[in-house]
Motif scaffolding. Structure first.
Motif, PDB file in Angstrom:
ATOM      1  N   PHE A 185      -7.325  -4.479  -5.431  1.00 54.68           N
ATOM      2  CA  PHE A 185      -7.655  -3.049  -5.386  1.00 54.68           C
ATOM      3  C   PHE A 185      -6.591  -2.225  -6.103  1.00 54.68           C
ATOM      4  O   PHE A 185      -6.898  -1.371  -6.926  1.00 54.68           O
ATOM      5  CB  PHE A 185      -7.785  -2.616  -3.922  1.00 54.68           C
ATOM      6  N   ASN A 186      -5.318  -2.504  -5.801  1.00 52.66           N
ATOM      7  CA  ASN A 186      -4.221  -1.770  -6.438  1.00 52.66           C
ATOM      8  C   ASN A 186      -4.133  -2.065  -7.930  1.00 52.66           C
ATOM      9  O   ASN A 186      -3.801  -1.184  -8.720  1.00 52.66           O
ATOM     10  CB  ASN A 186      -2.892  -2.083  -5.754  1.00 52.66           C
ATOM     11  N   SER A 187      -4.429  -3.300  -8.300  1.00 47.96           N
ATOM     12  CA  SER A 187      -4.419  -3.660  -9.721  1.00 47.96           C
ATOM     13  C   SER A 187      -5.475  -2.862 -10.488  1.00 47.96           C
ATOM     14  O   SER A 187      -5.203  -2.333 -11.574  1.00 47.96           O
ATOM     15  CB  SER A 187      -4.670  -5.160  -9.866  1.00 47.96           C
ATOM     16  N   LYS A 188      -6.661  -2.756  -9.912  1.00 41.46           N
ATOM     17  CA  LYS A 188      -7.729  -1.987 -10.571  1.00 41.46           C
ATOM     18  C   LYS A 188      -7.388  -0.498 -10.620  1.00 41.46           C
ATOM     19  O   LYS A 188      -7.620   0.162 -11.630  1.00 41.46           O
ATOM     20  CB  LYS A 188      -9.060  -2.215  -9.853  1.00 41.46           C
ATOM     21  N   ALA A 189      -6.817   0.015  -9.537  1.00 41.18           N
ATOM     22  CA  ALA A 189      -6.428   1.432  -9.521  1.00 41.18           C
ATOM     23  C   ALA A 189      -5.309   1.678 -10.524  1.00 41.18           C
ATOM     24  O   ALA A 189      -5.291   2.718 -11.201  1.00 41.18           O
ATOM     25  CB  ALA A 189      -5.994   1.842  -8.113  1.00 41.18           C
ATOM     26  N   TYR A 201       0.830  -1.212   0.000  1.00 38.70           N
ATOM     27  CA  TYR A 201       0.000   0.000   0.000  1.00 38.70           C
ATOM     28  C   TYR A 201       0.858   1.253   0.000  1.00 38.70           C
ATOM     29  O   TYR A 201       0.489   2.259  -0.600  1.00 38.70           O
ATOM     30  CB  TYR A 201      -1.056  -0.008   1.109  1.00 38.70           C
ATOM     31  N   ARG A 202       2.018   1.214   0.637  1.00 33.20           N
ATOM     32  CA  ARG A 202       2.884   2.401   0.614  1.00 33.20           C
ATOM     33  C   ARG A 202       3.369   2.708  -0.788  1.00 33.20           C
ATOM     34  O   ARG A 202       3.296   3.844  -1.254  1.00 33.20           O
ATOM     35  CB  ARG A 202       4.094   2.193   1.533  1.00 33.20           C
ATOM     36  N   SER A 203       3.887   1.684  -1.470  1.00 30.09           N
ATOM     37  CA  SER A 203       4.424   1.929  -2.813  1.00 30.09           C
ATOM     38  C   SER A 203       3.310   2.311  -3.780  1.00 30.09           C
ATOM     39  O   SER A 203       3.473   3.210  -4.610  1.00 30.09           O
ATOM     40  CB  SER A 203       5.198   0.716  -3.323  1.00 30.09           C
ATOM     41  N   ALA A 204       2.144   1.637  -3.667  1.00 34.16           N
ATOM     42  CA  ALA A 204       1.031   1.952  -4.566  1.00 34.16           C
ATOM     43  C   ALA A 204       0.526   3.364  -4.317  1.00 34.16           C
ATOM     44  O   ALA A 204       0.291   4.127  -5.262  1.00 34.16           O
ATOM     45  CB  ALA A 204      -0.094   0.941  -4.379  1.00 34.16           C
ATOM     46  N   PHE A 205       0.387   3.742  -3.054  1.00 37.79           N
ATOM     47  CA  PHE A 205      -0.126   5.075  -2.750  1.00 37.79           C
ATOM     48  C   PHE A 205       0.843   6.150  -3.242  1.00 37.79           C
ATOM     49  O   PHE A 205       0.421   7.157  -3.811  1.00 37.79           O
ATOM     50  CB  PHE A 205      -0.380   5.222  -1.250  1.00 37.79           C
ATOM     51  N   LYS A 206       2.128   5.906  -3.051  1.00 37.47           N
ATOM     52  CA  LYS A 206       3.127   6.858  -3.532  1.00 37.47           C
ATOM     53  C   LYS A 206       3.045   6.996  -5.054  1.00 37.47           C
ATOM     54  O   LYS A 206       3.084   8.093  -5.608  1.00 37.47           O
ATOM     55  CB  LYS A 206       4.522   6.354  -3.125  1.00 37.47           C
TER      56      LYS A 206
END
Length: 199
Positions: A173-177, A97-102
Motif C-alpha cells: 500500500f505504501n509503495s503504491k502511494a 505507517y507512521r513514517s509513511a503517513f508523515k
C-alpha cells in the motif's frame, strides 16, 4: 347530466391535487435521506480528521509499550520464535505507517480527502493489530485460555500469518502511494519546466 360533469371535473381536480401531494411527500422523503447521508458523511470526515491528527501527533505510544511488555511470555511458549516475530512485525507496522503517513502528509502531493483515506486505512490496520495483540496475549498467558502447548503454538502460527499479511499489505500500500506521490511530484516539476520555457 350537468351535476355529473361538475362532479367529474371536481374529482379530476382532486385527483391531480392528491398526485401532486404524493409527489411532494416523495420529494420531501428524498430530501430527508439526502440530509441524513450528508450528516453521516460529515461525521465520517470529522472522525477521520481527528484520527489523522492523532496519528500524526503520535498519540499511539501505548501500543508500543504494550508490545514491549509482550516480551515477558508464559514459560510454555516463551522460547517459540514466532512470538518475537509477531512483536517485531507489529513494531514494523507501527513505524512503517507512521513514517509513511508523515511523509505523505508533508509531501503536499495528496489532497485532504486522500490524506483522510490514508488515515482510515492506517487506523483500520492499527485496530486490527490491537486485535492480534489481544489474541496473542490471551494465547501466551496460561491462565486465560484452556489450551495445551500444541494448540497454543498453532494459534500463535495463525496470528503470525495474519500479522505477516498485514505487514505485506502495508508495504505494498505504501509503495503504491509513494509511486503516486512521486508521479505527482514529477508532474509538478514538468509543469514548472514547461512554464519556464514559455516565459
Amino acid at each position: 347530466m350537468l351535476f355529473f360533469c361538475v362532479f367529474s371535473v371536481s374529482v379530476r381536480a382532486q385527483s391531480q391535487e392528491v398526485q401532486q401531494l404524493l409527489l411532494n411527500v416523495e420529494k420531501l422523503s428524498q430530501l430527508k435521506n439526502i440530509l441524513a447521508d450528508m450528516k453521516k458523511g460529515y461525521q465520517v470526515v470529522s472522525g477521520g480528521y481527528n484520527t489523522v491528527r492523532n496519528i500524526s501527533q503520535g498519540n499511539f505510544s501505548l501500543h508500543e509499550v504494550f508490545l514491549d511488555g509482550l516480551m515477558l511470555v508464559s514459560p510454555e511458549v516463551k522460547k517459540y520464535r514466532r512470538v518475537a516475530d509477531i512483536i517485531s512485525y507489529q513494531k514494523n507496522i507501527i513505524s512503517e505507517y507512521r513514517s509513511a503517513f508523515k511523509r505523505f502528509n508533508a509531501s503536499e502531493n495528496f489532497n485532504s480527502t486522500e490524506i483522510d483515506y490514508l488515515g482510515r486505512v492506517y487506523k483500520q490496520l492499527f485496530d486490527q493489530s490491537i486485535d492480534n495483540l489481544d489474541e496473542l496475549a490471551m494465547v501466551i498467558t496460561s491462565s486465560k485460555l484452556r489450551m495445551n502447548d500444541d494448540e497454543r503454538l498453532q494459534a500463535i502460527d495463525r496470528i503470525f500469518e495474519d500479522v505477516q499479511d498485514k505487514l505485506v499489505f502495508l508495504l505494498d500500500f505504501n509503495s503504491k502511494a509513494t509511486s503516486l506521490s512521486l508521479a505527482r511530484e514529477k508532474q509538478k516539476s514538468d509543469l514548472k519546466q514547461s512554464l519556464k520555457l514559455y516565459q
